[in-house]
Design an enzyme around this catalytic site. Sequence first.
Site, PDB file in Angstrom:
ATOM      1  N   ASP A  10       0.857  -1.181   0.000  1.00 11.02           N
ATOM      2  CA  ASP A  10       0.000   0.000   0.000  1.00 11.02           C
ATOM      3  C   ASP A  10       0.900   1.240   0.000  1.00 11.02           C
ATOM      4  O   ASP A  10       2.089   1.154   0.320  1.00 11.02           O
ATOM      5  CB  ASP A  10      -0.862  -0.056   1.276  1.00 11.02           C
ATOM      6  CG  ASP A  10      -1.651   1.209   1.499  1.00 11.02           C
ATOM      7  OD1 ASP A  10      -2.274   1.693   0.535  1.00 11.02           O
ATOM      8  OD2 ASP A  10      -1.657   1.721   2.640  1.00 11.02           O
ATOM      9  N   ASP A  12      -0.341   5.109   0.934  1.00  8.66           N
ATOM     10  CA  ASP A  12      -0.624   6.087   1.994  1.00  8.66           C
ATOM     11  C   ASP A  12      -0.502   5.477   3.390  1.00  8.66           C
ATOM     12  O   ASP A  12      -1.141   4.472   3.692  1.00  8.66           O
ATOM     13  CB  ASP A  12      -2.049   6.645   1.842  1.00  8.66           C
ATOM     14  CG  ASP A  12      -2.131   7.646   0.709  1.00  8.66           C
ATOM     15  OD1 ASP A  12      -1.080   7.986   0.141  1.00  8.66           O
ATOM     16  OD2 ASP A  12      -3.254   8.081   0.390  1.00  8.66           O
ATOM     17  N   ASP A 272      -2.001  -0.654   6.004  1.00  6.06           N
ATOM     18  CA  ASP A 272      -2.328  -0.070   7.312  1.00  6.06           C
ATOM     19  C   ASP A 272      -3.826   0.014   7.593  1.00  6.06           C
ATOM     20  O   ASP A 272      -4.218   0.341   8.709  1.00  6.06           O
ATOM     21  CB  ASP A 272      -1.743   1.347   7.419  1.00  6.06           C
ATOM     22  CG  ASP A 272      -2.500   2.326   6.536  1.00  6.06           C
ATOM     23  OD1 ASP A 272      -2.481   2.137   5.308  1.00  6.06           O
ATOM     24  OD2 ASP A 272      -3.147   3.249   7.071  1.00  6.06           O
TER      25      ASP A 272
HETATM   26 MG    MG Z   1      -2.994   3.221   3.582  1.00  5.69          MG
END
Ligand code: MG
Length: 344
Positions: A10, A12, A272
Amino acid sequence: MAVRFVIFSDLDATLLDHETYGFQPARPVLKKLKKMGIPVVLCTSKTRSETEAIATKLGLNHPFIVENGGAIFIPEGYFADSLFKKAGISIVNKGKYRLIQLGTPYPRLRSIFKAIREAVGIRMLGFGDLNADEIAAISGLGQKQAELARKREYDEPFFLEGSPEFELIEKKRKSGQSRINEKAFFERPAESEFCKTGRRVTSIIDGKGARPDQNTLLSKIKPIARRYGLRITAGGRFYHLTGDNDKGRAVRRLKKLYRLQQGKIIAIGLGDSANDWPMLKVVDLPVLVARPDGRHLKIPGKRKDLLRTTRPGSEGWAQAVNFFLSSRVSSIRTGRATAGRINK
Ligand SMILES: [Mg+2]
């Protein structure tokens, strides 16, 4: 035979810093991976234009997955064309890429988004309702990046009334100010419903009552989206309306192609947020990167071997990848558990 890693990541708040979108702490590891020939496949909710620009900055020339698994862009010649056939995967030629399309086209998402908004009577705003200046204000992106973030093809990011993002846009529109001090508007999250946005309003609660609970609103929206065959997931900042695609489905296809090309591979996955869970579910070594406040976001499922970083963003990313590249890799090869926290 040496085991080959493939990294699915991922962007961000995972490979990129949540606030600054920088990746300084990951630089040395990225360099090492390049030297070792270990692919880093970006797997993000960002658009193709945004991801392309970031891949160039990161020095990556590998396939990338955009808009929550809506599409996979594979550089031409990266896999032999015969491999796609062998894998039973249909592709489209798109410029310098072979494209695997898994998502619902954006115009359809937008018209359903509007229909949902009307049906539930909840005020909600999607990127299609915003100009680049407004996207910059709620995301912390620069103006140029915000323009790229608007070029959506398979995913509509959105937020609801009562969220800091919604209130900021309302205030901007009412006041007619093109720019107000967004920084003063947000602060790092305390433990709250709003943790999923990573930000929280400091000063706009005006005593007119509590703001609507986001989960309650969402529970009204989700069934209608499902009726249209669409789904809603939570990213690190926004909710996302997509077709019947997710990061995991896209990762599975690429894993298959890598396996056909390279033999046995070990897939590492790093994310996350809840929308990373489908990806973390289908990799061999899943990593949940800590949020800026050191906590870990709630994800929809469980895996006993989920590794949690103690550091956030690109620091946590580097921490986890270094861990796998270190001598402990021998224990991974023999299949011993690697779960727990990294404490160094
Ligand atoms: Mg993220």
